[in-house]
Design an enzyme around this catalytic site. Structure first.
Site, short mmCIF file in Angstrom:
data_model
loop_
_atom_site.label_atom_id
_atom_site.label_comp_id
_atom_site.label_asym_id
_atom_site.label_seq_id
_atom_site.Cartn_x
_atom_site.Cartn_y
_atom_site.Cartn_z
N HIS A 253 0.88 -1.18 0.00
CA HIS A 253 0.00 0.00 0.00
C HIS A 253 0.92 1.23 0.00
CE1 HIS A 253 -3.43 2.46 0.54
NE2 HIS A 253 -3.80 2.16 1.77
N HIS B 68 -1.96 -2.20 -10.11
CA HIS B 68 -2.95 -1.65 -9.19
C HIS B 68 -4.13 -2.59 -9.08
CE1 HIS B 68 -5.61 1.17 -7.20
NE2 HIS B 68 -4.52 1.83 -6.87
N ASP C 246 2.62 5.51 -6.85
CA ASP C 246 3.90 5.52 -6.15
C ASP C 246 5.11 5.57 -7.07
OD1 ASP C 246 2.91 5.35 -3.48
OD2 ASP C 246 2.22 3.34 -4.00
N1 COA Z 1 5.33 -6.49 -10.52
C1 COA Z 1 5.29 -7.73 -11.05
N2 COA Z 1 4.19 -8.45 -11.17
C2 COA Z 1 3.07 -7.91 -10.76
C3 COA Z 1 3.00 -6.62 -10.23
C4 COA Z 1 4.20 -5.92 -10.12
N3 COA Z 1 4.24 -4.70 -9.59
N4 COA Z 1 1.73 -6.32 -9.92
C5 COA Z 1 0.99 -7.39 -10.25
N5 COA Z 1 1.80 -8.35 -10.74
C6 COA Z 1 1.40 -9.66 -11.19
C7 COA Z 1 0.90 -10.43 -9.98
O1 COA Z 1 1.95 -11.14 -9.36
C8 COA Z 1 -0.10 -11.33 -10.59
O2 COA Z 1 0.54 -12.47 -11.05
P1 COA Z 1 0.02 -13.92 -10.66
O3 COA Z 1 -1.37 -13.95 -11.19
O4 COA Z 1 0.97 -14.84 -11.32
O5 COA Z 1 0.08 -14.00 -9.15
C9 COA Z 1 -0.59 -10.58 -11.82
O6 COA Z 1 0.35 -9.55 -12.07
C10 COA Z 1 -1.94 -9.94 -11.65
O7 COA Z 1 -1.90 -9.07 -10.62
P2 COA Z 1 -3.25 -8.42 -10.12
O8 COA Z 1 -4.05 -9.48 -9.44
O9 COA Z 1 -3.91 -7.69 -11.21
O10 COA Z 1 -2.74 -7.38 -9.09
P3 COA Z 1 -3.17 -7.39 -7.60
O11 COA Z 1 -4.51 -6.79 -7.54
O12 COA Z 1 -2.97 -8.69 -6.93
O13 COA Z 1 -2.11 -6.45 -6.96
C11 COA Z 1 -0.90 -4.66 -6.26
C12 COA Z 1 -2.18 -5.08 -6.93
C13 COA Z 1 -0.85 -3.15 -6.11
C14 COA Z 1 -0.84 -5.27 -4.85
C15 COA Z 1 0.26 -5.18 -7.11
O14 COA Z 1 0.18 -4.65 -8.40
C16 COA Z 1 1.61 -4.90 -6.49
O15 COA Z 1 2.07 -5.65 -5.63
N6 COA Z 1 2.29 -3.80 -6.93
C17 COA Z 1 3.54 -3.45 -6.38
C18 COA Z 1 3.34 -2.72 -5.06
C19 COA Z 1 2.81 -1.33 -5.26
O16 COA Z 1 3.29 -0.59 -6.10
N7 COA Z 1 1.83 -0.97 -4.44
C20 COA Z 1 1.22 0.35 -4.48
C21 COA Z 1 -0.21 0.26 -4.91
S1 COA Z 1 -0.91 1.86 -5.15
#
Ligand code: COA
Length: 390
Positions: free
Chosen positions: A219, A258, A314
């Site tokens: 987050h 996201h 971010d």
């Molecule tokens: N880097 C690499 N892979 C990523 C990713 C990232 N930043 N964000 C998502 N993915 C991958 C996930 O691992 C997932 O793969 P899987 O199905 O093999 O497990 C796939 O993409 C789909 O992800 P999704 O389900 O659409 O995203 P989410 O809703 O689970 O996650 C976040 C959303 C924000 C938690 C995620 O994108 C993340 O961890 N981002 C990095 C942290 C971040 O920047 N947080 C700030 C948010 S405002």
């Protein structure tokens, strides 16, 4: 059999009039107003007033609101003294969370009606930046800089942090960052605040819970991790290999992806431009390195997984804050300094919403998958008779 909603994705749990997100078209709306319009025409004080009320303020309402913010620009002596007693190594998120709880014992408002909570919201919006700026000076062995009544909310924070009045361009860039981070509907921290408020706990308890939720790297903590990543990579040339290696190991690239936006996060679009402007102004390389991370991550995700990924708020806020001279471990506390406007608006909505159905105590259900020894439960074995499990 009922389906489980792990992570509560897309589960509608309440009505809100505060914020709408269109994750497909990349729109973020505060009380009916597009964030892209607000960053052009508004400032943080007006945006906070909008979030806490039902519409844009009249000149009289805005001037009263801004005056109250300035009047509340101080922290109790006891809170300042206690800040001086903390270990200098304390994490600033722990500091702000504990000081918000401490502010509850100095609360001057009486009762729990709407007016009292509105007063508490103004007080928290005013005092949280002071706690952060004071903490940064105290941990570095410097005297605190008392707030200035003549500066705006954004400019005053930078002044308390550095002791210098920022020029108008820098103050405006920071003001825009505050507008962009002020609200984002039912994310983890806001939901935490609303859940606590739903028990009829007070505003400080709800905001303190929200700060705890914000601190995690999935987050608000992501912007700190992004800056660590930029410093580790160090140059545009090193980006490609770095990103490919991380993705090959199944690790996440911070600042990308996201839970709601499946297209460009509109906040990232504005912050990208701010980062570009600051890189040009300061001659620092961070914008170009960040842009390359964005491009390589998008390309790789497409090539390897066949899926799209976009920058979130971010990715570019990290370099923007860094080039504003803000210590990187203050990135997430600054997020809280802005988001408190949204949190407090949600706490008020949770407590006083007129909408039907009215909000009620949140109580989701978990599926028990633990030990089961029949309807009368497992036999309690005295401690000296227990065997070590194999
Ligand atoms: N880097 C690499 N892979 C990523 C990713 C990232 N930043 N964000 C998502 N993915 C991958 C996930 O691992 C997932 O793969 P899987 O199905 O093999 O497990 C796939 O993409 C789909 O992800 P999704 O389900 O659409 O995203 P989410 O809703 O689970 O996650 C976040 C959303 C924000 C938690 C995620 O994108 C993340 O961890 N981002 C990095 C942290 C971040 O920047 N947080 C700030 C948010 S405002």
């Amino acid at each position: 059999m009922q389906t489980k909603n792990i992570g509560l994705r897309n589960i509608e749990v309440a009505d809100t009039k505060i914020c709408a997100i269109d994750g497909i078209n990349g729109k973020l709306i505060y009380r009916g107003y597009d964030i892209l319009d607000l960053v052009k025409k508004s400032n943080f004080e007006e945006t906070a007033c909008l979030l806490l009320n039902d519409d844009l303020p009249t000149p009289k309402i805005l001037s009263e609101f801004s005056n109250k913010l300035v009047e509340a620009r101080s922290i109790p002596d006891g809170v300042e003294k206690n800040l001086k007693n903390l270990p200098k190594s304390a994490n600033p998120m722990d500091v702000i969370q504990s000081k918000v709880s401490e502010l509850a014992v100095h609360d001057l408002e009486k009762g729990d009606d709407r007016n009292a909570n509105y007063g508490r919201a103004i007080s928290l919006i005013s005092k949280m930046p002071i706690v952060i700026a004071y903490w940064d000076r105290i941990r570095n062995g410097k005297d605190v800089i008392p707030p200035s009544a003549k500066l705006g909310h954004a400019g005053n924070f930078l002044y308390m942090l550095t002791g210098k009045e920022p020029d108008s361009e820098i103050a405006r860039i920071f003001d825009i960052c505050l507008i962009l981070h002020a609200e984002h509907s039912f994310n983890a921290s806001t939901f935490a605040a609303r859940e606590v408020a739903s028990t009829r706990a007070h505003m400080f308890a709800a905001v303190s819970a929200a700060i705890g939720a914000l601190s995690g790297e999935l987050h608000g903590g992501a912007n700190f991790q992004v800056m660590k990543m930029l410093l580790e990579i160090g140059s545009e040339e090193a980006v490609e290999q770095w990103v490919k290696t991380k993705l090959a190991k199944g690790e996440r690239i911070m600042g990308m992806g996201h839970a709601v936006y499946k297209t460009f996060d509109p906040r990232a679009e504005v912050l990208r431009e701010l980062s570009r402007r600051l890189s040009e102004k300061t001659g620092q390389p961070w914008f170009k390195i960040t842009k390359k991370i964005e491009d390589v991550t998008e390309e790789e995700m497409k090539k390897v997984r066949g899926s799209d990924i976009f920058p979130n708020v971010d990715l570019y806020s990290a370099s923007t804050y860094y080039m504003l001279g803000i210590p990187m471990d203050l990135n997430t506390p600054i997020f809280a300094v802005s988001r408190v406007a949204g949190w407090t608006a949600h706490v008020i909505e949770e407590k006083f919403a007129e909408a039907q159905p009215k909000p009620m105590l949140y109580r989701p259900k978990a599926v028990y998958v633990g030990k089961y020894c029949g309807p009368s439960g497992c036999e309690y074995v005295p401690i000296d008779k227990r065997v070590v499990p194999h």
